[in-house]
Design an enzyme around this catalytic site. Structure first.
Site, PDB file in Angstrom:
ATOM      1  N   HIS A  95      38.579  69.607  79.693  1.00 37.37           N
ATOM      2  CA  HIS A  95      37.784  69.718  78.469  1.00 37.37           C
ATOM      3  C   HIS A  95      36.366  70.131  78.790  1.00 37.37           C
ATOM      4  O   HIS A  95      35.791  69.711  79.792  1.00 37.37           O
ATOM      5  CB  HIS A  95      37.796  68.396  77.685  1.00 37.37           C
ATOM      6  CG  HIS A  95      37.485  67.197  78.514  1.00 37.37           C
ATOM      7  ND1 HIS A  95      38.413  66.587  79.331  1.00 37.37           N
ATOM      8  CD2 HIS A  95      36.337  66.501  78.687  1.00 37.37           C
ATOM      9  CE1 HIS A  95      37.856  65.561  79.950  1.00 37.37           C
ATOM     10  NE2 HIS A  95      36.578  65.494  79.581  1.00 37.37           N
ATOM     11  N   HIS A 111      32.579  69.961  77.531  1.00 38.88           N
ATOM     12  CA  HIS A 111      31.666  69.255  76.629  1.00 38.88           C
ATOM     13  C   HIS A 111      30.609  70.225  76.114  1.00 38.88           C
ATOM     14  O   HIS A 111      30.040  71.000  76.893  1.00 38.88           O
ATOM     15  CB  HIS A 111      30.906  68.150  77.383  1.00 38.88           C
ATOM     16  CG  HIS A 111      31.744  67.009  77.862  1.00 38.88           C
ATOM     17  ND1 HIS A 111      31.786  65.799  77.210  1.00 38.88           N
ATOM     18  CD2 HIS A 111      32.560  66.881  78.934  1.00 38.88           C
ATOM     19  CE1 HIS A 111      32.577  64.958  77.871  1.00 38.88           C
ATOM     20  NE2 HIS A 111      33.062  65.594  78.922  1.00 38.88           N
TER      21      HIS A 111
HETATM   22  P1  AMP Z   1      35.170  63.060  80.730  1.00 38.85           P
HETATM   23  O1  AMP Z   1      34.386  61.906  81.280  1.00 38.85           O
HETATM   24  O2  AMP Z   1      34.528  64.398  81.023  1.00 38.85           O
HETATM   25  O3  AMP Z   1      36.635  63.001  81.100  1.00 38.85           O
HETATM   26  O4  AMP Z   1      35.050  62.921  79.161  1.00 38.85           O
HETATM   27  C1  AMP Z   1      36.024  62.353  78.345  1.00 38.85           C
HETATM   28  C2  AMP Z   1      35.400  62.259  76.998  1.00 38.85           C
HETATM   29  O5  AMP Z   1      36.423  62.067  76.046  1.00 38.85           O
HETATM   30  C3  AMP Z   1      34.411  61.103  76.842  1.00 38.85           C
HETATM   31  O6  AMP Z   1      33.117  61.613  76.530  1.00 38.85           O
HETATM   32  C4  AMP Z   1      35.010  60.270  75.722  1.00 38.85           C
HETATM   33  O7  AMP Z   1      34.042  59.742  74.851  1.00 38.85           O
HETATM   34  C5  AMP Z   1      35.907  61.276  75.015  1.00 38.85           C
HETATM   35  N1  AMP Z   1      37.048  60.699  74.308  1.00 38.85           N
HETATM   36  C6  AMP Z   1      37.972  59.829  74.795  1.00 38.85           C
HETATM   37  N2  AMP Z   1      38.884  59.538  73.851  1.00 38.85           N
HETATM   38  C7  AMP Z   1      38.527  60.228  72.735  1.00 38.85           C
HETATM   39  C8  AMP Z   1      39.063  60.337  71.413  1.00 38.85           C
HETATM   40  N3  AMP Z   1      40.165  59.669  71.047  1.00 38.85           N
HETATM   41  N4  AMP Z   1      38.426  61.134  70.534  1.00 38.85           N
HETATM   42  C9  AMP Z   1      37.315  61.791  70.891  1.00 38.85           C
HETATM   43  N5  AMP Z   1      36.765  61.741  72.119  1.00 38.85           N
HETATM   44  C10 AMP Z   1      37.352  60.964  73.023  1.00 38.85           C
END
Ligand code: AMP
Ligand code: ZN
Length: 142
Positions: free
Chosen positions: A99, A101
């Site tokens: 993903h 950001h």
């Molecule tokens: P990373 O640390 O780059 O893997 O980021 C994962 C991101 O996914 C974090 O910023 C979380 O807040 C976000 N996240 C996890 N679960 C959800 C969800 N159900 N809906 C929206 N964002 C999410």
């Protein structure tokens, strides 16, 4: 992938604040934002690493993320935005579906990257550059 939270979001099995979708990518608000409007852009196909995402999809992710960043600046009067991708848990990846950001930023938003600045010993910088460059050439021509 059946136990992947982002695959479930794409499939509509888990709710999300969707802001964009096309045949290749899906974008929705991060549930714990650095600033309001913080968005995640993901490939519809499950890939743990960005390295395996097909070029067209990866290009679309980058383009849509940039567009969203520009729009966030206009909508909420942010000054700028960061694009951030963590590939692997040591890099901070928590959700194992790649993903990108999109983080809207304000000059006075109080958030700072904890970004250190090391110094290379004499000669080391060119040595590392040559090593990476040679290996990259091998990989790209494989
Ligand atoms: P990373 O640390 O780059 O893997 O980021 C994962 C991101 O996914 C974090 O910023 C979380 O807040 C976000 N996240 C996890 N679960 C959800 C969800 N159900 N809906 C929206 N964002 C999410
Ligand atoms: Zn997935």
């Amino acid at each position: 992938m059946s136990d992947c939270i982002f695959c479930k979001i794409i499939a509509g099995e888990i709710p999300s604040a969707k802001i964009y979708e096309d045949e290749l990518v899906y974008a929705f608000l991060d549930i714990s934002p650095i600033n309001f409007g913080h968005t995640l852009v993901i490939p519809k196909e499950h890939h743990q690493s960005a390295a395996t995402i097909p070029e067209e999809t990866a290009g679309r992710m980058f383009r849509i993320a940039s567009r969203i960043g520009i729009l966030l600046k206009r909508l909420d009067e942010f000054d700028a935005y960061n694009l951030h991708l963590a590939d692997g848990s040591a890099a901070g990846q928590v959700v194992m579906h790649a993903h990108l950001h999109v983080i809207p930023r304000g000059a006075e938003d109080g958030f700072r990257w904890n970004w250190r600045q090391l110094k290379y010993p004499e000669g080391k910088m060119m040595e590392i550059a040559e090593e990476i460059s040679a290996k990259l050439k091998e990989k790209i021509t494989q």
